[in-house]
Design a protein around this motif. Structure first.
Motif, short mmCIF file in Angstrom:
data_model
loop_
_atom_site.label_atom_id
_atom_site.label_comp_id
_atom_site.label_asym_id
_atom_site.label_seq_id
_atom_site.Cartn_x
_atom_site.Cartn_y
_atom_site.Cartn_z
N LEU A 138 76.58 8.38 88.31
CA LEU A 138 76.59 7.91 86.91
C LEU A 138 75.17 7.84 86.37
CD1 LEU A 138 79.31 5.11 86.85
CD2 LEU A 138 79.29 7.23 85.55
N ILE A 140 72.57 9.49 87.16
CA ILE A 140 71.98 10.80 86.87
C ILE A 140 72.57 11.38 85.59
CG2 ILE A 140 71.80 13.17 87.73
CD1 ILE A 140 71.73 11.99 90.54
N ALA A 141 73.84 11.04 85.32
CA ALA A 141 74.52 11.65 84.19
C ALA A 141 74.20 10.98 82.86
CB ALA A 141 76.03 11.64 84.42
N ILE A 142 73.62 9.78 82.90
CA ILE A 142 73.37 9.06 81.65
C ILE A 142 72.05 9.51 81.04
CG2 ILE A 142 72.83 6.79 80.70
CD1 ILE A 142 74.81 5.57 82.52
N PRO A 143 72.05 9.95 79.78
CA PRO A 143 70.78 10.29 79.13
C PRO A 143 69.93 9.02 79.01
CG PRO A 143 72.68 10.84 77.72
CD PRO A 143 73.20 10.08 78.88
N TRP A 146 70.00 7.16 75.77
CA TRP A 146 71.24 6.44 75.49
C TRP A 146 71.25 5.11 76.25
CZ3 TRP A 146 76.43 6.34 78.20
CH2 TRP A 146 77.38 5.68 77.42
N ALA C 252 78.80 8.28 75.67
CA ALA C 252 79.83 8.40 76.69
C ALA C 252 80.26 9.85 76.83
CB ALA C 252 81.01 7.51 76.34
N ILE C 254 78.44 12.54 76.27
CA ILE C 254 77.40 13.26 77.02
C ILE C 254 77.55 12.96 78.51
CG2 ILE C 254 74.92 13.52 77.39
CD1 ILE C 254 74.55 12.60 74.45
N MET C 255 77.74 11.67 78.80
CA MET C 255 77.82 11.26 80.20
C MET C 255 78.98 11.95 80.90
SD MET C 255 78.09 7.45 81.70
CE MET C 255 79.85 7.42 81.60
N VAL C 258 78.10 15.64 81.55
CA VAL C 258 77.07 15.82 82.57
C VAL C 258 77.60 15.42 83.94
CG1 VAL C 258 74.80 15.08 83.31
CG2 VAL C 258 75.23 15.51 80.90
#
Lengths: 314, 493, 280
Positions: A138, A140-143, A146, C252, C254-255, C258
């Protein structure tokens, strides 16, 4: 050793010259006139022309490049168009925000990552391990911007504990640190997630080696073995990634400092591009490139410290 | 850690004692930080907001109602032919560095601003000066090449501030002026602090002893700063959607006013398709101001139909000149030879009001048959592509200078691309006119002419949306110039 | 390696399955948006602005009264398109350069690798900002900016993997059989490094979506009226007090995209090369 150093130095200089050329050419084709930006839309054309002359922008490109390079060699970074102060001074006063921010973020990253990574490895294939792995996926996936907004939403808007942005300056004392807490966490999240995964893999790798069994056989507890022997031996990949990450952090500040409106180096470069403060852009880009090379060098040195065998190998 | 807690305790104690005494400091929030602190070197409005009137003084100043008031000069007379301005300076005026002010300072400052190598953003204001005479230390005579009814207003701008030659070069970082406040500190990225000047000629004038201008660029961060009481006054709040919350809170007063910033949908009169008045008029019929104002300014902007601020007594309401009428717009487009619509681009600069109104106005124009492509540009590109190269169809930008109707006489070299001999004649007449009633009439004609010609599609006047502590007095509702009159502010119990 | 075997091995990977589901959700959202959205994503309705979530507007409306749910759906197209094209640029150019380097060796290899190093020494986001500053903001230019930074990644990987393959015995056999550089590369090297490339492309797809979001957040990516998740986040920041949820949905989205791609990449890697998954 001498030839190694010399080769390193030559590569260093080549990178800097190449960077300076590229950035200079890029800025040559960048549309926009710094003088017009400073004087605004009511300005008289001859005032703009006079300012261009004052800033030296009317000189031929080759001359401007050489003047700039000659300055760099003497350690003179020039005068900012926009701020009218020396670029060195400008960078200095921005670094006192960005450097602490990056260091705090890096410390957070290291603490979180080593704890999680070693923990996950020690609990390999259990719920704890899966929990850490899910959390890091998670992360790694969060910008990061954001995450920054979410932090602002929670801690500044709803709870009101921490400032949503801005930096009051170090003369306010330790209170100023409060302004760096949220940005540091926002920067650290992704990096910590990556580093935790690397740490976990590296620790697992080492755990399989013979000396670990020996240590355990000698009667050391699992935790003792982990922290005393395994971690030290897993550090090489971890340090490599950390080196890369420190570079990433400074790049990450470009966005994060914009989210939090921190007067740091990242925001300076973003603003300088927008304001066509070309000399500042040029200087900062060259310094950033220099920094990457220097960090790589430090990482190499760290290898040697961690693993003496590498010293002779080089 | 102990040091930390102790200093925190001391800070708390200090703020507690400060609260007991009557409040004589103020923290004013503002969005943009000035890049330098010298209005004669850079056009950034933020410089005027902090320093003009407070630290730097010009010969005259603009009052809240937009009229010219005494500044550094206590009085002035205008010679019969309108070409000689005689200003009287008070005695005993001292700069913050201890230097005495004489008429020579005025001469030096204006010659510097108008010289060939001058980089003053308001340089064109000085082009009309033929000679500067200083018969005695308290008298300055400015001789003009041609009479100009705008000359006095020009002399009020920050670019016409009177400097001391010894300190002028350092004003960009350490301002030195003659005003009621003096510069104390600039913490870059955070704040500028001014304090009451001990050498000001009228010690009773300023009530506030120390004023801090704090930069809070993030609209979202402005709200908590106000709610927490970190900021006493925020004259231009960015998050206008939150103003209702402050209206409902008795700790605050919300003051909505108007600024000098007209926001038109700017049309390139020198390029197809807007070189055709029918297409320009079609655009005027296509726009619907209420949605634009609601969407771009949360409903606080004032609708305008021409290039003139609505708060000024000479304003003529022309908002019904082109009623919202899609059918009429389509018909005009057809007449102009575009029965199937026409492709146009809009290039808004990166300001929230501009980007937002561009998005809404594009949707409205689409309904009338314009096929609009939005191409946002950053400010440097706007100045280069739109302003300098005039390579655009439509754009949106606020015109914040007072009395800038002369933009319509700058011809094809100016980015409007508009040229009209009748307009030139009207402008020439008003500049030469000294009678106020006649000036008013001429400015009425100018407003109508701009609307009739549909030079642009006028949208709204940029609002001044301020949130202030309830106990603050002396707030300017409207801002005909972007200054903060600190000496007029005071606290009540 | 048979196709059936690969699919079965993939499906045994939990990461792969979760990743595939998440990516599937995003892809279906994009496909769906071509045929149906609850409202037009660009329809402005100022009086109904900043409305909370409701039966008509599932995610509420933004500051112009546009339907946020529809914008999120359509925004997925943008993220996928930018990511896909940017990675394709990176793969095509990078693989070509990498293969060239490993086939020619010598100064060609040196030059390619130095150029890759040089690109890495530049913070990617900074260069992307400069590129968009020169070319102007917009979808195409952000694709270009992101694509350029994918080139060295694939050039390095391709060269490394190709060099390893070229050192193997069967290549010598092929050379002995008289096959030239090009045939060896096409017939032997490329098929053998494709696994590595697919995994890397998946991961870089995810990175490209993040990069696009970052550029859009800074106002340098896709421009209105086309919705983009990053720009929606930027616009939401002004309204954090009035409509905090506006900052939640695009982030959310984007998340999910990714995360899905990352998991898919991990799953693929584990399925394609069990040796690599040893320590996982």
């Amino acid at each position: 050793m001498l030839s190694f150093t010399l080769r390193r130095l030559a590569a260093f200089l080549a990178t800097l010259v190449a960077t300076s050329l590229v950035v200079f050419l890029v800025l040559e084709v960048l549309p926009g006139d710094p003088a017009l930006l400073m004087l605004g839309i009511d300005a008289q054309p001859d005032a703009v022309a006079a300012l261009r002359a004052k800033l030296g922008l009317d000189r031929p490109p080759v001359e401007r490049y050489l003047v700039w390079m000659a300055g760099l060699v003497r350690g003179d970074l020039g005068i900012s168009h926009t701020y009218g102060t020396s670029v060195a001074e400008l960078i200095g006063e921005r670094l006192v925000v960005t450097l602490p921010l990056a260091l705090i973020a890096m410390s957070l990253t290291t603490m979180i990552a080593l704890t999680l990574g070693v923990y996950a490895a020690s609990k390999h294939n259990t719920v704890g391990d899966y929990g850490v792995m899910t959390a890091t996926q998670l992360g790694i996936a969060i910008p990061n911007f954001w995450f920054a907004i979410l932090l602002v939403l929670l801690f500044a808007v709803f709870l009101g504990w921490l400032p949503a942005g801005g930096f009051p300056g170090w003369d306010q004392g330790p209170i100023a640190l409060k302004s760096l807490v949220l940005p540091a966490f926002a920067l650290a999240l992704v990096q910590a997630a990556i580093l935790a995964r690397v740490t976990r893999s590296a620790v697992l790798e080492v755990l399989r080696e013979d000396f670990v069994r020996t240590a355990r056989a000698k009667g050391l507890t699992r935790t003792q073995t982990l922290w005393r022997h395994v971690l030290r031996n897993s550090l090489i990949p971890v340090v490599t990634i950390m080196g890369l990450q420190f570079s990433n952090l400074l790049a990450g500040t470009i966005i994060i400092e914009n989210v939090f409106y921190l007067p740091g180096l990242g925001r300076l470069i973003f603003q300088s591009i927008n304001q066509r403060d070309l000399i500042v852009v040029k200087d900062v880009v060259v310094l950033l490139a220099a920094k990457v090379v220097v960090i790589n060098f430090i990482v190499d040195l760290l290898y040697a410290v961690i693993d003496p065998r590498l010293r002779t190998a080089r | 850690m102990r040091i930390f807690t102790t200093s925190l305790a001391v800070a708390l104690l200090m703020s507690a004692t400060a609260a007991l005494a009557a409040k004589d400091t103020i923290v004013i929030g503002m969005q943009d930080e000035p890049p330098v602190l010298d209005p004669t070197q850079n056009a950034a409005a933020a410089i005027d907001v902090i320093f003009s009137v407070n630290v730097y003084e010009s010969l005259v100043r603009i009052g809240e109602d937009g009229t010219v008031k005494p500044g550094l000069a206590t009085s002035w007379t205008i010679g019969e032919d309108g070409k000689a301005y005689t200003f009287k300076l008070p005695k005993g005026v001292v700069f913050d560095n201890g230097e005495k002010l004489t008429s020579e300072n005025v001469k030096w400052s204006f010659e510097r601003a108008g010289s060939a190598t001058s980089t003053n953003p308001t340089k064109r204001h000085f082009a009309n000066i033929a000679a500067i005479e200083t018969p005695d230390p308290e008298t300055v005579i400015l001789r003009l090449k041609a009479p100009s009814s705008l000359f006095l207003s020009y002399m009020a701008s920050g670019g016409a501030a009177i400097f001391d030659p010894k300190s002028a070069d350092n004003n960009k970082t350490t301002p030195v002026g003659t005003g009621p406040y003096k510069f104390k500190q600039w913490v870059k990225g955070d704040r500028v602090v001014l304090e009451k000047s001990p050498t000001y000629r009228d010690p009773s004038k300023a009530q506030i002893k120390q004023a801090t201008f704090k930069f809070v660029p993030d609209a979202a961060a402005q709200v908590p700063a106000l709610l927490a009481g970190d900021i006493d006054a925020f004259p231009t709040v960015g998050a206008t959607e939150t103003l209702d919350r402050f209206k409902a809170d008795s700790r605050f007063q919300v003051v909505i006013g108007s600024t000098e910033g007209e926001v038109p949908l700017i049309l390139n009169n020198n390029k197809k398709p807007f070189d055709d008045i029918r297409v320009r008029r079609a655009a005027n019929h296509a726009i619907e101001r209420k949605s634009i104002i609601d969407g771009a300014t949360s409903g606080y902007g004032l609708p305008i139909g021409s290039h003139f601020p609505p708060h000024h007594p000479w304003y003529v309401d022309l908002t019904n000149r082109y009623p919202h009428d899609i059918a009429k717009a389509k018909e005009l487009l057809k007449e102009a030879g575009y029965p199937n619509g026409v492709d146009v681009t809009i290039k808004p600069p990166p300001f929230a009001y501009a980007r937002r109104s561009a998005e809404i106005v594009s949707a409205q124009l689409m309904e009338a048959g314009f096929r609009v492509k939005i191409e946002p540009v950053e400010w440097a590109q706007w100045l280069d592509v739109v302003y300098k190269q005039k390579n655009y169809d439509m754009t949106v930008v606020a015109h914040v200078s007072p009395w800038d109707q002369d933009n319509y006489t700058r011809g094809k070299d100016y980015y409007y691309g508009y040229q009209n001999p009748e307009m030139d004649a009207l402008m020439k007449a008003v500049l030469a006119e000294s009678n106020e009633a006649k000036q008013k009439d001429l400015y009425g004609q100018i407003q109508r002419k701009i609307a009739d010609e549909a030079v642009h599609a006028f949208m709204f006047q940029l609002p001044r949306t301020g949130v202030y502590a309830a106990k603050l007095r002396g707030i300017w509702k409207n801002s005909p110039v972007s200054v903060t009159d600190l000496a007029g502010l005071s606290w009540v119990d | 390696m048979t196709r059936d075997g690969l699919l079965m091995r993939c499906l045994r990977q939990r990461n792969f399955i979760i990743g595939a589901i998440l990516v599937g959700v995003v892809l279906s959202a994009a496909l769906l948006s071509y045929f149906w959205t609850p409202h037009s994503p660009s329809r402005i309705n100022v009086p109904g602005r900043l409305a909370p979530a409701s039966a008509t507007h599932w995610f509420g409306t933004d500051h112009f009264g546009r339907d946020v749910f529809s914008m999120i759906l359509v925004g997925s197209r943008n993220s996928i398109a930018v990511g896909l094209v940017a990675v394709t640029i990176g793969v095509l150019t990078g693989v070509a350069l990498g293969l060239l380097a490993s086939a020619k060796r010598g100064w060609v290899e040196d030059l390619v690798m130095r150029m890759a190093d040089f690109t890495f020494a530049f913070p990617a986001i900074l260069s992307a900002i400069l590129i968009t500053a020169i070319l102007g903001p917009g979808t195409f230019n952000s694709i270009l900016a992101i694509g350029i930074f994918n080139i060295p990644v694939f050039a390095r990987i391709t060269r490394g993997a190709a060099n390893a393959i070229l050192a193997r015995d069967f290549i010598l056999a092929a050379r002995a059989a008289g096959k030239g550089h090009i045939r060896i590369t096409l017939e032997h090297v490329l098929p053998n490094i494709s696994n590595v490339l697919i995994v890397q492309a998946t991961i870089n797809f995810a990175l490209a979506i993040l990069a696009e979001a970052g550029l859009s957040y800074l106002g340098l990516g896709t421009q209105p009226p086309n919705p983009s998740w990053g720009r929606m986040l930027n616009e939401s920041q002004t309204f954090l007090f009035r409509a905090p949820m506006l900052a939640i949905y695009p982030g959310a989205a984007i998340m999910i995209a990714v995360l899905g791609l990352n998991l898919l990449g991990d799953g693929l890697r584990d399925a394609l090369d069990p040796r690599l998954s040893r320590s996982r």
